[in-house]
Design a protein around this motif. Structure first.
Motif, PDB file in Angstrom:
ATOM      1  N   TRP A   1      30.856  39.483  51.869  1.00 45.70           N
ATOM      2  CA  TRP A   1      31.275  38.093  51.744  1.00 45.70           C
ATOM      3  C   TRP A   1      31.527  37.488  53.117  1.00 45.70           C
ATOM      4  O   TRP A   1      31.919  38.180  54.041  1.00 45.70           O
ATOM      5  CB  TRP A   1      32.523  37.986  50.866  1.00 45.70           C
ATOM      6  CG  TRP A   1      32.320  38.673  49.554  1.00 45.70           C
ATOM      7  CD1 TRP A   1      32.715  39.924  49.211  1.00 45.70           C
ATOM      8  CD2 TRP A   1      31.601  38.159  48.427  1.00 45.70           C
ATOM      9  NE1 TRP A   1      32.305  40.234  47.948  1.00 45.70           N
ATOM     10  CE2 TRP A   1      31.624  39.176  47.428  1.00 45.70           C
ATOM     11  CE3 TRP A   1      30.956  36.954  48.161  1.00 45.70           C
ATOM     12  CZ2 TRP A   1      31.019  39.002  46.186  1.00 45.70           C
ATOM     13  CZ3 TRP A   1      30.348  36.788  46.923  1.00 45.70           C
ATOM     14  CH2 TRP A   1      30.386  37.807  45.950  1.00 45.70           C
ATOM     15  N   LYS A   2      31.327  36.157  53.181  1.00 44.97           N
ATOM     16  CA  LYS A   2      31.541  35.453  54.441  1.00 44.97           C
ATOM     17  C   LYS A   2      32.241  34.131  54.169  1.00 44.97           C
ATOM     18  O   LYS A   2      32.295  33.643  53.017  1.00 44.97           O
ATOM     19  CB  LYS A   2      30.212  35.196  55.152  1.00 44.97           C
ATOM     20  CG  LYS A   2      29.262  34.282  54.406  1.00 44.97           C
ATOM     21  CD  LYS A   2      27.947  34.134  55.132  1.00 44.97           C
ATOM     22  CE  LYS A   2      27.021  33.124  54.452  1.00 44.97           C
ATOM     23  NZ  LYS A   2      26.745  33.432  53.050  1.00 44.97           N
TER      24      LYS A   2
ATOM     25  N   CYS B   1      40.351  48.996  42.573  1.00 41.26           N
ATOM     26  CA  CYS B   1      40.426  49.447  43.962  1.00 41.26           C
ATOM     27  C   CYS B   1      39.081  49.943  44.466  1.00 41.26           C
ATOM     28  O   CYS B   1      38.835  49.989  45.677  1.00 41.26           O
ATOM     29  CB  CYS B   1      41.485  50.541  44.117  1.00 41.26           C
ATOM     30  SG  CYS B   1      41.039  52.129  43.330  1.00 41.26           S
ATOM     31  N   GLY B   2      38.195  50.342  43.542  1.00 42.24           N
ATOM     32  CA  GLY B   2      36.886  50.843  43.920  1.00 42.24           C
ATOM     33  C   GLY B   2      36.852  52.302  44.312  1.00 42.24           C
ATOM     34  O   GLY B   2      35.778  52.848  44.601  1.00 42.24           O
TER      35      GLY B   2
ATOM     36  N   ASP C   1      34.984  43.427  48.225  1.00 45.43           N
ATOM     37  CA  ASP C   1      33.609  43.873  47.976  1.00 45.43           C
ATOM     38  C   ASP C   1      33.423  44.396  46.554  1.00 45.43           C
ATOM     39  O   ASP C   1      32.327  44.328  45.999  1.00 45.43           O
ATOM     40  CB  ASP C   1      33.214  44.962  48.987  1.00 45.43           C
ATOM     41  CG  ASP C   1      32.877  44.395  50.353  1.00 45.43           C
ATOM     42  OD1 ASP C   1      32.621  43.183  50.450  1.00 45.43           O
ATOM     43  OD2 ASP C   1      32.878  45.175  51.330  1.00 45.43           O
ATOM     44  N   THR C   2      34.483  44.907  45.957  1.00 44.87           N
ATOM     45  CA  THR C   2      34.409  45.414  44.583  1.00 44.87           C
ATOM     46  C   THR C   2      34.555  44.309  43.552  1.00 44.87           C
ATOM     47  O   THR C   2      33.942  44.376  42.482  1.00 44.87           O
ATOM     48  CB  THR C   2      35.500  46.477  44.351  1.00 44.87           C
ATOM     49  OG1 THR C   2      35.283  47.577  45.239  1.00 44.87           O
ATOM     50  CG2 THR C   2      35.505  46.983  42.914  1.00 44.87           C
TER      51      THR C   2
ATOM     52  N   ALA D   1      33.999  42.991  37.419  1.00 49.60           N
ATOM     53  CA  ALA D   1      33.218  41.980  38.131  1.00 49.60           C
ATOM     54  C   ALA D   1      31.725  42.130  37.872  1.00 49.60           C
ATOM     55  O   ALA D   1      31.007  41.132  37.712  1.00 49.60           O
ATOM     56  CB  ALA D   1      33.515  42.056  39.634  1.00 49.60           C
ATOM     57  N   PHE D   2      31.235  43.370  37.793  1.00 48.70           N
ATOM     58  CA  PHE D   2      29.788  43.556  37.624  1.00 48.70           C
ATOM     59  C   PHE D   2      29.299  43.102  36.260  1.00 48.70           C
ATOM     60  O   PHE D   2      28.107  42.829  36.081  1.00 48.70           O
ATOM     61  CB  PHE D   2      29.382  45.017  37.897  1.00 48.70           C
ATOM     62  CG  PHE D   2      29.825  46.013  36.861  1.00 48.70           C
ATOM     63  CD1 PHE D   2      29.117  46.198  35.684  1.00 48.70           C
ATOM     64  CD2 PHE D   2      30.962  46.786  37.076  1.00 48.70           C
ATOM     65  CE1 PHE D   2      29.517  47.137  34.737  1.00 48.70           C
ATOM     66  CE2 PHE D   2      31.372  47.724  36.138  1.00 48.70           C
ATOM     67  CZ  PHE D   2      30.652  47.902  34.965  1.00 48.70           C
ATOM     68  N   ARG D   3      30.210  42.990  35.270  1.00 47.03           N
ATOM     69  CA  ARG D   3      29.809  42.538  33.934  1.00 47.03           C
ATOM     70  C   ARG D   3      29.658  41.024  33.843  1.00 47.03           C
ATOM     71  O   ARG D   3      29.162  40.493  32.843  1.00 47.03           O
ATOM     72  CB  ARG D   3      30.813  43.027  32.886  1.00 47.03           C
ATOM     73  CG  ARG D   3      30.736  44.483  32.567  1.00 47.03           C
ATOM     74  CD  ARG D   3      29.441  44.846  31.815  1.00 47.03           C
ATOM     75  NE  ARG D   3      29.500  44.419  30.421  1.00 47.03           N
ATOM     76  CZ  ARG D   3      28.599  43.647  29.829  1.00 47.03           C
ATOM     77  NH1 ARG D   3      27.551  43.196  30.517  1.00 47.03           N
ATOM     78  NH2 ARG D   3      28.719  43.323  28.561  1.00 47.03           N
TER      79      ARG D   3
END
Length: 346
Positions: free
Chosen positions: A76-77, A90-91, A128-129, A295-297
């Motif tokens: 991300w930026k 937490c990943g 990022d997760t 998040a991926f769903r």
């Protein structure tokens, strides 16, 4: 920055100036463009959540733009348009490695384990997760409304409830969670029964896709009414409110081998609800909890929004300012109004 802050549970929050947040090594700071009001925020303000440490800034349904990033963030930026699930994984733990970030052992929850989004800026860990990119065509108010109620309902209907076309789905409670569940189950091809206490909300539920309604204030036997409509009971039933009565009815109105999903929080004096255990055993009922969504769903849900199978913008009710948020938060237990209120003016 300006933020809604409360220093005692159950005492009126106030808009105050507080220090700006800074990102952790794995986190970001987001400029909040919109944030929804949820009954979970009310529970936190009342002291029902042991993760809340005073003084506290509530708010967990948010969308905005990345303002600053931690040194370990790679995906991300600054300027990216994003939202985030209300439960962040937490990943690194076993549950995250298995894809179940919504029950992470070290979960991060803005508005509960950390200061939340009733503010101009909010810090979010494990970026990022957990961050989700927003398509340009999705406005911030609609994106914020996804963050708790809509995504929780999506997972409850699609993943936990495993709703199939043609099945009967009973939804107990027509607030933000319930209306979201009705829209999603209808989009999946199910026949949805909406149960609530007011004709106004039941009419709105029909507009969102319900094929039948039950007014629980007028009906002496909600379970019987659902079984009559469905000719034997619901295949899937959702308690979208979180009350001993709706929890019991949601399980009791199932047909044999039916599936109950508990979405509404059961906290405080309602934390230990009675359930019809004899029926659960004899009819081999399945009872599930549903706590957010990974998040991926979001990808599958966003695809249904992009192709107009889901229209979460229809559930957004009032747009309010940050200055109006304290009164709106304190009124959440009165279940007033239709749809989801969103703070869009800071």
């Amino acid at each position: 920055m300006k933020a809604v802050l409360f220093e005692q549970f159950g005492q009126p929050p106030r808009v105050q100036n507080v220090p700006d947040p800074t990102p952790s090594a794995e986190g970001v700071v987001i400029k909040v463009e919109a944030t929804g009001l949820c009954r979970s925020d009310w529970h936190g303000w009342m002291g029902h959540d042991p993760d809340v440490v005073l003084p506290h800034v509530p708010g967990h349904e948010l969308a905005g733009t990345v303002l600053a990033t931690g040194k370990q963030v790679t995906r991300w930026k600054t300027g990216d348009r994003v939202t985030v699930p209300f439960v962040g994984g937490c990943g690194h733990c076993h549950e995250c490695h298995s894809g179940n970030h919504q029950v992470c052992e070290q979960q991060f929850q803005p508005g509960f384990t950390a200061w939340g989004s009733f503010a101009e800026y909010v810090a979010v860990d494990y970026a990022d997760t957990n961050l989700v990119a927003l398509p340009e065509e999705l406005d911030f108010a609609t994106a914020a409304s996804l963050g708790c109620r809509f995504v929780t309902s999506f997972r409850a209907i699609v993943d936990q409830g495993r709703v199939k076309p043609g099945e009967w789905v009973a939804v107990h409670g027509c607030g933000g969670v319930g209306l979201s569940a009705i829209m999603i189950a209808s989009a999946m091809g199910a026949n949805v029964i909406a149960i609530d206490l007011t004709d106004e909300k039941l009419a709105f539920a029909k507009a969102m896709g319900a094929v039948a309604t039950v007014n629980a204030r007028d009906s002496k036997d909600v379970v019987g009414a659902v079984k009559d409509i469905t000719k034997g009971g619901a295949h899937v039933s959702i308690d979208a409110l979180g009350h001993p009565a709706t929890c019991f009815n949601s399980i009791a109105n199932l047909r044999r081998r039916g599936r109950h999903v508990q979405v509404g929080l059961m906290v405080g004096e309602h934390a230990r609800a009675q359930v019809p255990m004899a029926q659960i055993i004899a009819h081999e009922l399945e009872v599930y909890g549903s706590h957010g969504m990974q998040a991926f769903r979001y990808q599958d849900m966003m695809a249904m929004i992009r192709t107009d199978k889901l229209a979460p913008q229809k559930l957004v009710g009032k747009h309010i300012s940050l200055d109006e948020a304290p009164d709106a938060l304190m009124a959440m237990d009165r279940f007033e109004g239709l749809g989801i209120s969103v703070i869009t003016r800071f």
